[in-house]
Scaffold this motif. Sequence first.
Motif, PDB file in Angstrom:
ATOM      1  N   PHE A 149       0.828  -1.156   0.054  1.00 50.42           N
ATOM      2  CA  PHE A 149      -0.067  -0.030  -0.037  1.00 50.42           C
ATOM      3  C   PHE A 149       0.879   1.191  -0.131  1.00 50.42           C
ATOM      4  CE2 PHE A 149      -2.694  -3.200   2.116  1.00 50.42           C
ATOM      5  CZ  PHE A 149      -3.732  -3.193   1.365  1.00 50.42           C
ATOM      6  N   ASN A 150       0.630   2.353  -0.753  1.00 51.17           N
ATOM      7  CA  ASN A 150       1.077   3.566  -0.855  1.00 51.17           C
ATOM      8  C   ASN A 150       2.419   3.397  -1.355  1.00 51.17           C
ATOM      9  OD1 ASN A 150      -1.306   4.739  -0.147  1.00 51.17           O
ATOM     10  ND2 ASN A 150      -0.880   4.114   2.083  1.00 51.17           N
ATOM     11  N   LEU A 151       2.985   2.498  -2.015  1.00 51.90           N
ATOM     12  CA  LEU A 151       4.291   2.362  -2.492  1.00 51.90           C
ATOM     13  C   LEU A 151       4.442   3.083  -3.786  1.00 51.90           C
ATOM     14  CD1 LEU A 151       7.190   1.113  -1.999  1.00 51.90           C
ATOM     15  CD2 LEU A 151       6.634  -0.801  -3.139  1.00 51.90           C
ATOM     16  N   PRO A 152       5.157   3.848  -3.862  1.00 53.54           N
ATOM     17  CA  PRO A 152       5.170   4.936  -5.325  1.00 53.54           C
ATOM     18  C   PRO A 152       5.986   4.360  -6.291  1.00 53.54           C
ATOM     19  CG  PRO A 152       6.366   6.129  -3.686  1.00 53.54           C
ATOM     20  CD  PRO A 152       5.651   4.888  -3.087  1.00 53.54           C
ATOM     21  N   ILE A 153       7.173   3.668  -5.813  1.00 54.34           N
ATOM     22  CA  ILE A 153       8.323   3.088  -6.607  1.00 54.34           C
ATOM     23  C   ILE A 153       8.571   1.779  -6.576  1.00 54.34           C
ATOM     24  CG2 ILE A 153      10.767   3.258  -7.378  1.00 54.34           C
ATOM     25  CD1 ILE A 153      10.485   6.496  -6.459  1.00 54.34           C
ATOM     26  N   LEU A 154       8.657   0.937  -7.374  1.00 58.39           N
ATOM     27  CA  LEU A 154       8.976  -0.587  -7.496  1.00 58.39           C
ATOM     28  C   LEU A 154       9.848  -1.141  -8.377  1.00 58.39           C
ATOM     29  CD1 LEU A 154       8.445  -3.300  -6.156  1.00 58.39           C
ATOM     30  CD2 LEU A 154       6.610  -3.555  -7.711  1.00 58.39           C
ATOM     31  N   HIS A 155      11.203  -1.317  -7.705  1.00 59.67           N
ATOM     32  CA  HIS A 155      12.392  -1.816  -8.691  1.00 59.67           C
ATOM     33  C   HIS A 155      12.758  -3.267  -8.473  1.00 59.67           C
ATOM     34  CE1 HIS A 155      14.470   2.597  -9.266  1.00 59.67           C
ATOM     35  NE2 HIS A 155      13.016   2.517  -9.654  1.00 59.67           N
ATOM     36  N   LEU A 156      12.294  -3.808  -9.700  1.00 60.43           N
ATOM     37  CA  LEU A 156      12.612  -5.592  -9.612  1.00 60.43           C
ATOM     38  C   LEU A 156      13.651  -5.925 -10.491  1.00 60.43           C
ATOM     39  CD1 LEU A 156       8.906  -6.361 -10.344  1.00 60.43           C
ATOM     40  CD2 LEU A 156       9.914  -6.125  -8.173  1.00 60.43           C
ATOM     41  N   ASN A 157      14.924  -6.482  -9.876  1.00 62.41           N
ATOM     42  CA  ASN A 157      16.108  -6.556 -10.580  1.00 62.41           C
ATOM     43  C   ASN A 157      16.568  -8.049 -10.279  1.00 62.41           C
ATOM     44  OD1 ASN A 157      17.332  -3.620 -11.128  1.00 62.41           O
ATOM     45  ND2 ASN A 157      16.390  -3.508  -9.083  1.00 62.41           N
TER      46      ASN A 157
END
Length: 385
Positions: A149-157
């Motif tokens: 919830f309310n996470l604006p940025i998601l980086h999947l590496n």
Amino acid sequence: QGRRVDEEDPADRLSELPDNVILHIMSSLPMKEAVRTCLLSTRLKDLFTSISNIELDGVLRNKALRNRFMKFSDGFLSLRKDISVDRFRLGCGPGIDHRKINEWILYAVRLGVRELDLIFQSRSFETRHFTELEFAVFTCKTLLTLRLFNLPILHLNFLKFSDDESIRRLLSGCNSLEELLVQSCELSNLNKLNVCHRTLKRLTISGGDLAPSCELEINTPNLVCFDFGYIYCEETRLSLRNLNSLSEARICIGFIVNRSSNYYNDTASVFDLMRALSCVQSFHLTGICSEIQAMLMRPSLIPEFPNLTSLKMGACYAYWRTPKKDPSCLQNHIKAIKIFALKRKHVEFQLVEYLLKKAGREQRMMSKNICALPKASKKCHILII
């Protein structure tokens, strides 16, 4: 049928209940209410540390309260030791140490959490702060439900997606996501990569291979910036929809590989991609010159790009032949063209010369060693950078 207990009745009905029943009751209570039961007896205090549903609310404005919350969470989890966790809900606001958040969530993952809710009430929380956590959560075999919830940025590496639904399930739990990066991830086992999200504004997919016959579907009505740089196959189907808000695109046109691992120019798939991005204002195009050449040799298929004002191109290392008909988008609206990473090859100067001659309106050409080339317009300025 229940009966009324007289005030004079000295029996302690709660203490007569077995531990597993009391634990079930306490786990069903809100965390604050469960804490208050510790005041009733030493037995309940000991049982409290064994509850399977944990809710930690660290959305606090006062610094002293935040410090007390972090101290309480550390102490509570240390008392639980290795008791399994069914549901873990963590709310974090500004001022909560990222390292503590890592420790708490990794604790839940290690103890077999089945349902994980993470609530971030601060834009300072980004997945780059949780690199170790990212791998642990997405590879957790017991985890059934993940909500961010309310996470604006998601980086999947460097992750491997287990099936077609894995990224869809992940994105469905991110209700406020604005930026998604999928970089160097293992996607070769997917039949469909589906990125559908209403709040997403920036999307990057780069650094890996898509599977043969894989379909890439992107449905993001509020997307502003799109960066795409994967090697894909001749059978790959591109479905890019609802990109009317898109203003900037960065595309790497590489070799298109077929099933026998031979490289060839698949111009049709490139045109499909161009048409889906034709509303952009800024277009950054890099890749193999032969692919770009293959596009320009069929100018009638190049979309209009009515809003395009800025074009950036990587250097060309293969060959160049002047197309018979000029793309209309080159003459109408472009105000700036930038060519970078030149290697002083003759073919590069041929491309630059062509662009200068066909630049119909006032434009700026940014490159090196091109001042002496003829220009069609006196308004064309050359900047040496």
